[in-house]
Write a protein that holds these residues in place. Structure first.
Motif, PDB file in Angstrom:
ATOM      1  N   ILE A  98       0.840  -1.296  -0.005  1.00 40.97           N
ATOM      2  CA  ILE A  98      -0.087  -0.140  -0.153  1.00 40.97           C
ATOM      3  C   ILE A  98       1.007   1.233   0.099  1.00 40.97           C
ATOM      4  O   ILE A  98       0.581   2.237  -0.458  1.00 40.97           O
ATOM      5  CB  ILE A  98      -0.674  -0.053   1.146  1.00 40.97           C
ATOM      6  CG1 ILE A  98      -1.965  -1.145   1.070  1.00 40.97           C
ATOM      7  CG2 ILE A  98      -1.671   1.229   1.399  1.00 40.97           C
ATOM      8  CD1 ILE A  98      -2.943  -0.924   0.095  1.00 40.97           C
ATOM      9  N   ASP A  99       1.892   1.273   0.693  1.00 41.05           N
ATOM     10  CA  ASP A  99       2.796   2.556   0.700  1.00 41.05           C
ATOM     11  C   ASP A  99       3.675   2.498  -0.495  1.00 41.05           C
ATOM     12  O   ASP A  99       4.084   3.662  -0.803  1.00 41.05           O
ATOM     13  CB  ASP A  99       3.944   2.353   1.981  1.00 41.05           C
ATOM     14  CG  ASP A  99       3.777   3.327   3.277  1.00 41.05           C
ATOM     15  OD1 ASP A  99       2.389   3.937   2.812  1.00 41.05           O
ATOM     16  OD2 ASP A  99       4.513   3.362   4.026  1.00 41.05           O
ATOM     17  N   LEU A 100       3.872   1.658  -1.241  1.00 44.02           N
ATOM     18  CA  LEU A 100       4.637   1.714  -2.632  1.00 44.02           C
ATOM     19  C   LEU A 100       3.878   2.869  -3.600  1.00 44.02           C
ATOM     20  O   LEU A 100       4.693   3.311  -4.257  1.00 44.02           O
ATOM     21  CB  LEU A 100       4.516   0.218  -3.316  1.00 44.02           C
ATOM     22  CG  LEU A 100       5.497  -0.491  -3.085  1.00 44.02           C
ATOM     23  CD1 LEU A 100       5.479  -1.811  -3.855  1.00 44.02           C
ATOM     24  CD2 LEU A 100       7.244  -0.009  -3.234  1.00 44.02           C
ATOM     25  N   VAL A 101       2.708   2.955  -3.468  1.00 46.52           N
ATOM     26  CA  VAL A 101       1.982   3.975  -4.322  1.00 46.52           C
ATOM     27  C   VAL A 101       2.558   5.461  -3.958  1.00 46.52           C
ATOM     28  O   VAL A 101       3.133   6.181  -4.592  1.00 46.52           O
ATOM     29  CB  VAL A 101       0.687   4.186  -3.931  1.00 46.52           C
ATOM     30  CG1 VAL A 101      -0.087   5.274  -4.621  1.00 46.52           C
ATOM     31  CG2 VAL A 101      -0.210   2.793  -4.376  1.00 46.52           C
ATOM     32  N   TRP A 102       2.809   5.622  -2.395  1.00 46.36           N
ATOM     33  CA  TRP A 102       3.492   6.963  -1.980  1.00 46.36           C
ATOM     34  C   TRP A 102       4.822   7.075  -2.374  1.00 46.36           C
ATOM     35  O   TRP A 102       5.452   8.095  -2.606  1.00 46.36           O
ATOM     36  CB  TRP A 102       3.149   7.072  -0.666  1.00 46.36           C
ATOM     37  CG  TRP A 102       3.526   8.748  -0.246  1.00 46.36           C
ATOM     38  CD1 TRP A 102       4.259   9.071   0.694  1.00 46.36           C
ATOM     39  CD2 TRP A 102       2.887   9.846  -0.811  1.00 46.36           C
ATOM     40  NE1 TRP A 102       4.330  10.262   0.934  1.00 46.36           N
ATOM     41  CE2 TRP A 102       3.489  10.783  -0.002  1.00 46.36           C
ATOM     42  CE3 TRP A 102       1.895  10.094  -1.778  1.00 46.36           C
ATOM     43  CZ2 TRP A 102       3.137  12.211  -0.223  1.00 46.36           C
ATOM     44  CZ3 TRP A 102       1.477  11.312  -1.973  1.00 46.36           C
ATOM     45  CH2 TRP A 102       2.106  12.533  -1.190  1.00 46.36           C
ATOM     46  N   VAL A 103       5.728   5.769  -2.274  1.00 43.62           N
ATOM     47  CA  VAL A 103       7.035   5.822  -2.451  1.00 43.62           C
ATOM     48  C   VAL A 103       7.349   6.197  -3.827  1.00 43.62           C
ATOM     49  O   VAL A 103       8.201   6.862  -4.411  1.00 43.62           O
ATOM     50  CB  VAL A 103       7.500   4.282  -2.346  1.00 43.62           C
ATOM     51  CG1 VAL A 103       9.047   4.140  -2.894  1.00 43.62           C
ATOM     52  CG2 VAL A 103       7.532   4.041  -0.967  1.00 43.62           C
ATOM     53  N   PHE A 104       6.305   5.829  -5.054  1.00 42.38           N
ATOM     54  CA  PHE A 104       6.941   6.265  -6.349  1.00 42.38           C
ATOM     55  C   PHE A 104       6.343   7.636  -6.532  1.00 42.38           C
ATOM     56  O   PHE A 104       6.759   8.439  -7.451  1.00 42.38           O
ATOM     57  CB  PHE A 104       6.073   5.362  -7.296  1.00 42.38           C
ATOM     58  CG  PHE A 104       6.826   3.893  -7.482  1.00 42.38           C
ATOM     59  CD1 PHE A 104       8.153   3.863  -7.494  1.00 42.38           C
ATOM     60  CD2 PHE A 104       6.117   2.771  -6.923  1.00 42.38           C
ATOM     61  CE1 PHE A 104       9.000   2.950  -7.498  1.00 42.38           C
ATOM     62  CE2 PHE A 104       6.835   1.498  -6.992  1.00 42.38           C
ATOM     63  CZ  PHE A 104       8.246   1.381  -7.109  1.00 42.38           C
ATOM     64  N   THR A 105       4.988   8.155  -5.898  1.00 44.67           N
ATOM     65  CA  THR A 105       4.618   9.257  -6.155  1.00 44.67           C
ATOM     66  C   THR A 105       5.352  10.550  -5.492  1.00 44.67           C
ATOM     67  O   THR A 105       5.358  11.788  -6.245  1.00 44.67           O
ATOM     68  CB  THR A 105       2.785   9.326  -5.479  1.00 44.67           C
ATOM     69  OG1 THR A 105       2.396   8.476  -6.293  1.00 44.67           O
ATOM     70  CG2 THR A 105       2.324  10.629  -6.026  1.00 44.67           C
ATOM     71  N   ALA A 106       5.671  10.424  -4.407  1.00 42.86           N
ATOM     72  CA  ALA A 106       6.439  11.488  -3.638  1.00 42.86           C
ATOM     73  C   ALA A 106       7.700  12.059  -4.201  1.00 42.86           C
ATOM     74  O   ALA A 106       7.670  13.231  -4.527  1.00 42.86           O
ATOM     75  CB  ALA A 106       6.811  11.040  -2.352  1.00 42.86           C
ATOM     76  N   PRO A 107       8.643  11.319  -4.884  1.00 45.90           N
ATOM     77  CA  PRO A 107       9.739  11.810  -5.566  1.00 45.90           C
ATOM     78  C   PRO A 107       9.168  12.542  -6.905  1.00 45.90           C
ATOM     79  O   PRO A 107       9.691  13.495  -7.174  1.00 45.90           O
ATOM     80  CB  PRO A 107      10.690  10.776  -6.048  1.00 45.90           C
ATOM     81  CG  PRO A 107      10.222   9.694  -4.908  1.00 45.90           C
ATOM     82  CD  PRO A 107       8.685   9.726  -4.639  1.00 45.90           C
ATOM     83  N   ALA A 108       8.137  11.861  -7.335  1.00 49.15           N
ATOM     84  CA  ALA A 108       7.746  12.920  -8.570  1.00 49.15           C
ATOM     85  C   ALA A 108       7.045  14.000  -8.338  1.00 49.15           C
ATOM     86  O   ALA A 108       7.413  15.127  -8.996  1.00 49.15           O
ATOM     87  CB  ALA A 108       6.764  11.658  -9.271  1.00 49.15           C
ATOM     88  N   LEU A 109       6.380  14.246  -7.309  1.00 48.95           N
ATOM     89  CA  LEU A 109       5.804  15.392  -6.858  1.00 48.95           C
ATOM     90  C   LEU A 109       6.831  16.552  -6.471  1.00 48.95           C
ATOM     91  O   LEU A 109       6.612  17.705  -6.346  1.00 48.95           O
ATOM     92  CB  LEU A 109       4.799  15.358  -5.570  1.00 48.95           C
ATOM     93  CG  LEU A 109       3.401  14.337  -6.180  1.00 48.95           C
ATOM     94  CD1 LEU A 109       2.878  14.260  -4.810  1.00 48.95           C
ATOM     95  CD2 LEU A 109       2.575  15.289  -6.764  1.00 48.95           C
ATOM     96  N   TYR A 110       7.807  15.997  -5.785  1.00 43.95           N
ATOM     97  CA  TYR A 110       8.779  16.940  -5.302  1.00 43.95           C
ATOM     98  C   TYR A 110       9.901  17.346  -6.674  1.00 43.95           C
ATOM     99  O   TYR A 110      10.020  18.637  -6.640  1.00 43.95           O
ATOM    100  CB  TYR A 110       9.958  16.156  -4.276  1.00 43.95           C
ATOM    101  CG  TYR A 110      10.920  16.817  -3.813  1.00 43.95           C
ATOM    102  CD1 TYR A 110      10.808  17.889  -2.970  1.00 43.95           C
ATOM    103  CD2 TYR A 110      12.167  16.633  -3.982  1.00 43.95           C
ATOM    104  CE1 TYR A 110      11.939  18.428  -2.255  1.00 43.95           C
ATOM    105  CE2 TYR A 110      13.349  17.214  -3.900  1.00 43.95           C
ATOM    106  CZ  TYR A 110      13.056  18.282  -2.969  1.00 43.95           C
ATOM    107  OH  TYR A 110      13.915  18.809  -2.566  1.00 43.95           O
ATOM    108  N   LEU A 111      10.107  16.412  -7.332  1.00 44.77           N
ATOM    109  CA  LEU A 111      11.132  16.689  -8.410  1.00 44.77           C
ATOM    110  C   LEU A 111      10.569  17.365  -9.406  1.00 44.77           C
ATOM    111  O   LEU A 111      11.373  18.136 -10.325  1.00 44.77           O
ATOM    112  CB  LEU A 111      11.918  15.333  -8.813  1.00 44.77           C
ATOM    113  CG  LEU A 111      12.671  14.974  -7.923  1.00 44.77           C
ATOM    114  CD1 LEU A 111      13.078  13.258  -8.183  1.00 44.77           C
ATOM    115  CD2 LEU A 111      13.818  15.684  -7.505  1.00 44.77           C
ATOM    116  N   ALA A 112       9.257  17.309  -9.891  1.00 47.25           N
ATOM    117  CA  ALA A 112       8.724  17.989 -10.874  1.00 47.25           C
ATOM    118  C   ALA A 112       8.752  19.636 -10.679  1.00 47.25           C
ATOM    119  O   ALA A 112       9.445  20.320 -11.641  1.00 47.25           O
ATOM    120  CB  ALA A 112       7.315  17.766 -11.298  1.00 47.25           C
TER     121      ALA A 112
END
Length: 189
Positions: free
Chosen positions: A167-181
């Motif tokens: 369940i946490d993998l969703v946020w593991v992949f989403t958080a860096p994308a939200l930060y780095l964009a």
């Protein structure tokens, strides 16, 4: 007020019935005869309970669902919990990531020299790492008591661990994308 022997009472109910035998709730007003009757009923109730060996035998004879069925059930429950707590937790986490990316990107700017690339990259990745760590500490720490109770009742610890991590993998992949964009948008020339 007498306690019927047909329906055994729980301990709090027995204590309340003791204190309310006199009618006004005064424990001192309970007579010795009523107290002995209540103690006899408690002893009879305790005699009906199975012994420690019988409980161990009953528990060892229980069968538990397989890891995959537990994992499937826990994943379904985890998705529901994730969607229900989306507003207060994930939205605040997203705003923190976007704010940090905007601040770090504004500080770094677009005019980097070759010597400042490593320090800027370390600063950006450290900020992302700290925010991600704080976010992911909630995975197990906020549900410790619930996890202990479920494991004690027969839910497997590997199924709990895998479900929480999937369940946490969703946020593991989403958080860096939200930060780095926004960060890359602010720092690329």
């Amino acid at each position: 007020m007498s306690v019927s022997a047909a329906a055994p009472l729980t301990l709090p109910q027995r204590m309340v019935s003791l204190f309310t035998l006199a009618g006004r709730g005064n424990p001192a007003a309970v007579s010795a005869l009523e107290l002995r009757q209540q103690q006899a009923e408690d002893a009879a109730y305790a005699a009906k309970l199975p012994g420690q060996e019988a409980l161990q035998a009953m528990l060892s004879a229980r069968s538990f669902p397989s890891l995959t069925s537990q994992l499937h059930l826990l994943l379904r429950r985890g998705v529901v919990k994730y969607l229900r707590c989306f507003w207060p937790l994930r939205v605040v986490d997203t705003l923190l990531l976007l704010t940090a990316a905007f601040i770090i990107g504004t500080i770094h700017g677009t005019s980097w020299g070759l010597s400042s690339v490593p320090s800027n990259a370390v600063m950006a990745m450290t900020c992302l790492g700290v925010l991600s760590t704080v976010t992911h500490l909630r995975t197990f720490s906020s549900q410790r008591l619930l996890l202990q109770r479920e494991v004690a009742s027969g839910v497997g610890m590997p199924a709990q661990f895998l479900a929480a991590n999937i369940i946490d993998l969703v946020w593991v992949f989403t958080a860096p994308a939200l930060y780095l964009a926004p960060y890359y948008n602010l720092t690329l020339p």
